[in-house]
Design a protein around this motif. Structure first.
Motif, PDB file in Angstrom:
ATOM      1  N   GLU A  27      33.899  53.026  41.772  1.00 14.45           N
ATOM      2  CA  GLU A  27      33.111  53.187  42.997  1.00 14.45           C
ATOM      3  C   GLU A  27      33.609  52.236  44.085  1.00 14.45           C
ATOM      4  OE1 GLU A  27      28.589  52.115  44.128  1.00 14.45           O
ATOM      5  OE2 GLU A  27      28.818  53.481  42.414  1.00 14.45           O
ATOM      6  N   ALA A  28      33.872  50.980  43.727  1.00 11.45           N
ATOM      7  CA  ALA A  28      34.359  49.998  44.697  1.00 11.45           C
ATOM      8  C   ALA A  28      35.702  50.431  45.283  1.00 11.45           C
ATOM      9  CB  ALA A  28      34.481  48.627  44.035  1.00 11.45           C
ATOM     10  N   ILE A  29      36.572  50.996  44.455  1.00 12.22           N
ATOM     11  CA  ILE A  29      37.886  51.442  44.922  1.00 12.22           C
ATOM     12  C   ILE A  29      37.750  52.619  45.881  1.00 12.22           C
ATOM     13  CG2 ILE A  29      40.013  52.578  44.160  1.00 12.22           C
ATOM     14  CD1 ILE A  29      39.853  50.740  41.644  1.00 12.22           C
ATOM     15  N   VAL A  30      36.952  53.604  45.514  1.00 13.54           N
ATOM     16  CA  VAL A  30      36.787  54.780  46.373  1.00 13.54           C
ATOM     17  C   VAL A  30      36.122  54.397  47.700  1.00 13.54           C
ATOM     18  CG1 VAL A  30      35.580  56.994  46.606  1.00 13.54           C
ATOM     19  CG2 VAL A  30      36.804  56.454  44.499  1.00 13.54           C
ATOM     20  N   LEU A  31      35.135  53.533  47.658  1.00 16.57           N
ATOM     21  CA  LEU A  31      34.490  53.108  48.895  1.00 16.57           C
ATOM     22  C   LEU A  31      35.468  52.353  49.796  1.00 16.57           C
ATOM     23  CD1 LEU A  31      30.965  52.055  47.602  1.00 16.57           C
ATOM     24  CD2 LEU A  31      31.587  54.110  48.892  1.00 16.57           C
ATOM     25  N   ARG A  32      36.340  51.531  49.193  1.00 13.59           N
ATOM     26  CA  ARG A  32      37.339  50.805  49.996  1.00 13.59           C
ATOM     27  C   ARG A  32      38.350  51.782  50.591  1.00 13.59           C
ATOM     28  NH1 ARG A  32      37.907  48.065  53.710  1.00 13.59           N
ATOM     29  NH2 ARG A  32      39.720  46.755  53.908  1.00 13.59           N
ATOM     30  N   ALA A  33      38.758  52.791  49.829  1.00  6.84           N
ATOM     31  CA  ALA A  33      39.685  53.805  50.346  1.00  6.84           C
ATOM     32  C   ALA A  33      39.057  54.528  51.534  1.00  6.84           C
ATOM     33  CB  ALA A  33      40.051  54.798  49.245  1.00  6.84           C
ATOM     34  N   MET A  36      39.029  52.329  54.607  1.00  9.02           N
ATOM     35  CA  MET A  36      40.368  52.190  55.185  1.00  9.02           C
ATOM     36  C   MET A  36      40.884  53.508  55.767  1.00  9.02           C
ATOM     37  SD  MET A  36      42.251  49.546  52.558  1.00  9.02           S
ATOM     38  CE  MET A  36      43.740  49.469  53.560  1.00  9.02           C
ATOM     39  N   GLY A  37      40.085  54.571  55.642  1.00 10.25           N
ATOM     40  CA  GLY A  37      40.450  55.846  56.250  1.00 10.25           C
ATOM     41  C   GLY A  37      41.520  56.628  55.517  1.00 10.25           C
ATOM     42  N   LEU A  38      41.685  56.390  54.207  1.00 10.82           N
ATOM     43  CA  LEU A  38      42.663  57.164  53.456  1.00 10.82           C
ATOM     44  C   LEU A  38      42.227  58.622  53.383  1.00 10.82           C
ATOM     45  CD1 LEU A  38      43.569  54.264  52.764  1.00 10.82           C
ATOM     46  CD2 LEU A  38      44.315  55.181  50.586  1.00 10.82           C
ATOM     47  N   ALA A  39      43.189  59.508  53.179  1.00  6.60           N
ATOM     48  CA  ALA A  39      42.945  60.952  53.250  1.00  6.60           C
ATOM     49  C   ALA A  39      41.868  61.416  52.266  1.00  6.60           C
ATOM     50  CB  ALA A  39      44.245  61.718  53.020  1.00  6.60           C
ATOM     51  N   GLY A  40      41.825  60.843  51.076  1.00  9.29           N
ATOM     52  CA  GLY A  40      40.815  61.247  50.102  1.00  9.29           C
ATOM     53  C   GLY A  40      41.064  60.585  48.765  1.00  9.29           C
TER      54      GLY A  40
END
Length: 114
Positions: A27-33, A36-40
């Motif tokens: 969850e922490a990784i996906v929220l950080r992505a 940061m505006g990563l595509a998905g």
């Protein structure tokens, strides 16, 4: 012919019980992505796996595991993936990280990446 875009696929192999700052690591990784505006990003929970310790983690009912394998996949431009890895390195611990060059055939309505 479909126009393709060159990108990088980041895969992070972690355990379901891994945490960062009191929340599940995936969850922490996906929220950080997302911040940061990563595509998905996509999180997939594995039914069976093992890692460095060779200890099996399974979802079989008779062998309940508290730590099933989890794979997080993120695809974006190479420089954005590299920036994301630099930003999240302190939270990753001993997870396995792989990078792959990929071709995107379609993304969103116009087929391009932001």
């Amino acid at each position: 012919m479909t126009q393709t875009t060159e990108a990088t696929l980041l895969r992070l192999f972690i355990g379901e019980s891994d945490e960062h700052a009191g929340r599940p690591l995936h969850e922490a990784i996906v929220l950080r992505a997302r911040e940061m505006g990563l595509a998905g990003a996509t999180v997939m929970r594995g039914a069976l796996g093992y890692g460095r310790s060779s200890r099996l983690h399974t979802s079989k009912i008779l062998r309940l595991s508290e730590d099933l394998p989890v794979v997080i996949e993120i695809v974006d431009r190479p420089e954005r993936i590299e920036a994301f890895l630099a930003e999240t390195e302190p939270m990753l611990g001993s997870c396995l990280v792989t990078l792959e060059a990929v071709r995107i055939l379609r993304y969103g309505h116009d087929g391009g990446m932001s």
